[in-house]
Design an enzyme around this catalytic site. Structure first.
Site, short mmCIF file in Angstrom:
data_model
loop_
_atom_site.label_atom_id
_atom_site.label_comp_id
_atom_site.label_asym_id
_atom_site.label_seq_id
_atom_site.Cartn_x
_atom_site.Cartn_y
_atom_site.Cartn_z
N ILE A 75 36.18 -62.52 58.96
CA ILE A 75 37.35 -63.36 59.24
C ILE A 75 38.63 -62.53 59.17
O ILE A 75 39.48 -62.60 60.06
CB ILE A 75 37.42 -64.52 58.21
CG1 ILE A 75 36.27 -65.51 58.47
CG2 ILE A 75 38.76 -65.22 58.27
CD1 ILE A 75 36.16 -66.62 57.42
N ASP A 80 39.49 -49.75 47.24
CA ASP A 80 38.84 -50.84 46.52
C ASP A 80 39.94 -51.60 45.80
O ASP A 80 40.63 -51.02 44.94
CB ASP A 80 37.82 -50.24 45.52
CG ASP A 80 36.99 -51.31 44.83
OD1 ASP A 80 37.50 -52.44 44.65
OD2 ASP A 80 35.85 -51.01 44.45
N SER A 101 41.42 -67.87 51.12
CA SER A 101 40.74 -68.57 50.03
C SER A 101 39.46 -69.21 50.57
O SER A 101 38.78 -68.65 51.44
CB SER A 101 41.71 -69.61 49.45
OG SER A 101 41.14 -70.22 48.32
N LYS A 144 38.07 -68.09 43.81
CA LYS A 144 39.00 -68.62 44.80
C LYS A 144 39.96 -69.65 44.19
O LYS A 144 41.10 -69.78 44.64
CB LYS A 144 38.24 -69.22 45.99
CG LYS A 144 37.46 -68.20 46.81
CD LYS A 144 38.35 -67.11 47.42
CE LYS A 144 37.59 -66.31 48.49
NZ LYS A 144 38.37 -65.21 49.06
N ILE A 203 32.51 -70.80 58.94
CA ILE A 203 32.90 -70.15 60.20
C ILE A 203 31.65 -69.48 60.77
O ILE A 203 31.04 -68.63 60.12
CB ILE A 203 34.01 -69.10 59.93
CG1 ILE A 203 35.22 -69.73 59.23
CG2 ILE A 203 34.43 -68.41 61.24
CD1 ILE A 203 35.95 -70.79 60.01
#
Ligand code: COA
Length: 261
Positions: A25, A70, A147, A165, A194
């Protein structure tokens, strides 16, 4: 859905720093920001993902700096921010998309497994916001946190991501209040399922896919393009009075409580 819903070059002159910008995403969001005219820095742990994503952006006429980083490592985050400022002179937009995810029952999850996801998603988001603050203050820039809706009700096998989240949403709200005075807007997007993502392939059991789609009010899974368009809206001046909001982009899925566990 039409290819380009927005006016051309709505982010011309902007510089965006996108974590997790190599794939999935947030990879789509990075490409969309570049297509809208922003210069990009993208980060992830894997150089091969970054180089492939950067090539697509530059082949398309955009500018993209791939930086291995990272987000759990604050020093590495500071260096990535500094490299971006050295190349482009500023940062206007930060997208926090770096995340870790896997399915695991709570009673089988190790405390390190829980902590690892919280470290990547929640602490990583804070690390990047914190390291970018001075630059965002100068540019009166903005933050977009990716999120999820998992924690609005309860999602079995996802206690680690749900907790992480929920923390990201708290960061969005707190920073929007603390940093709004500097002209920094802080918002989020909570995508539903998604379909064209690695996460969907890994995290949704095939036998549950048909069952789930029937319970999405708009009758389809989301697409990366849906999240790209929402991100462009929130990063554009059209959203200049939107601050502290996590925009749910899920076709109404969570309202039906479609947890399948
Ligand atoms: N089920 C249960 N526990 C798991 C797990 C799984 N599928 N994957 C990782 N863990 C646990 C590990 O067992 C370890 O805990 P332990 O030390 O008690 O055994 C802990 O999580 C850390 O795992 P490790 O592989 O050392 O961490 P890492 O930092 O290399 O990577 C993730 C952790 C979560 C990022 C890894 O699962 C990953 O790379 N996932 C793919 C990327 C991703 O999730 N992207 C988001 C798409 S939505």
């Amino acid at each position: 859905m039409s290819e380009n819903i927005f006016k051309d070059n709505i982010l011309q002159g902007k510089v965006a720093f996108v974590t997790g910008g190599g794939t999935g995403i947030t990879g789509g969001v990075a490409r969309a920001l570049a297509e809208a005219g922003a210069k990009l820095a993208i980060t992830s742990r894997k150089i091969e993902n970054l180089e492939a994503a950067a090539k697509i952006i530059t082949d398309n006429g955009g500018e993209c700096l791939p930086v291995v980083c990272d987000v759990r490592d604050y020093e590495a985050v500071e260096k990535a921010i500094a490299a971006t400022v050295e190349k482009y002179g500023k940062i206007d937009i930060v997208v926090n998309g770096a995340a870790g995810n896997f399915l695991c029952k709570a009673n089988e999850l190790s405390t390190n497994g829980f902590g690892t996801v919280v470290d990547i998603d929640t602490k990583g988001t804070f690390n990047v916001c914190r390291a970018a603050f001075e630059e965002l203050k100068k540019s009166r820039g903005q933050i977009l946190n990716i999120s999820a809706t998992l924690h609005y009700l309860a999602t079995p096998m996802q206690i680690h991501v749900s907790a992480a989240k929920a923390g990201v949403d708290a960061i969005t709200r707190n920073l929007s209040v603390e940093w709004g005075r500097y002209g920094i807007r802080v918002n989020g997007i909570a995508p539903g399922p998604i379909e064209d993502t690695e996460g969907m392939k890994r995290l949704l059991l095939p036998e549950l896919k048909d069952k789930l789609v029937k319970r999405i009010p708009v009758g389809r899974f989301g697409r990366i393009k849906d999240i790209e368009n929402s991100a462009l809206f929130l990063c554009s001046d059209a959203a200049s009075y939107i601050n502290g909001v996590t925009l749910v982009v899920d076709g109404g899925q969570w309202l039906l409580g479609t947890s399948l566990g």
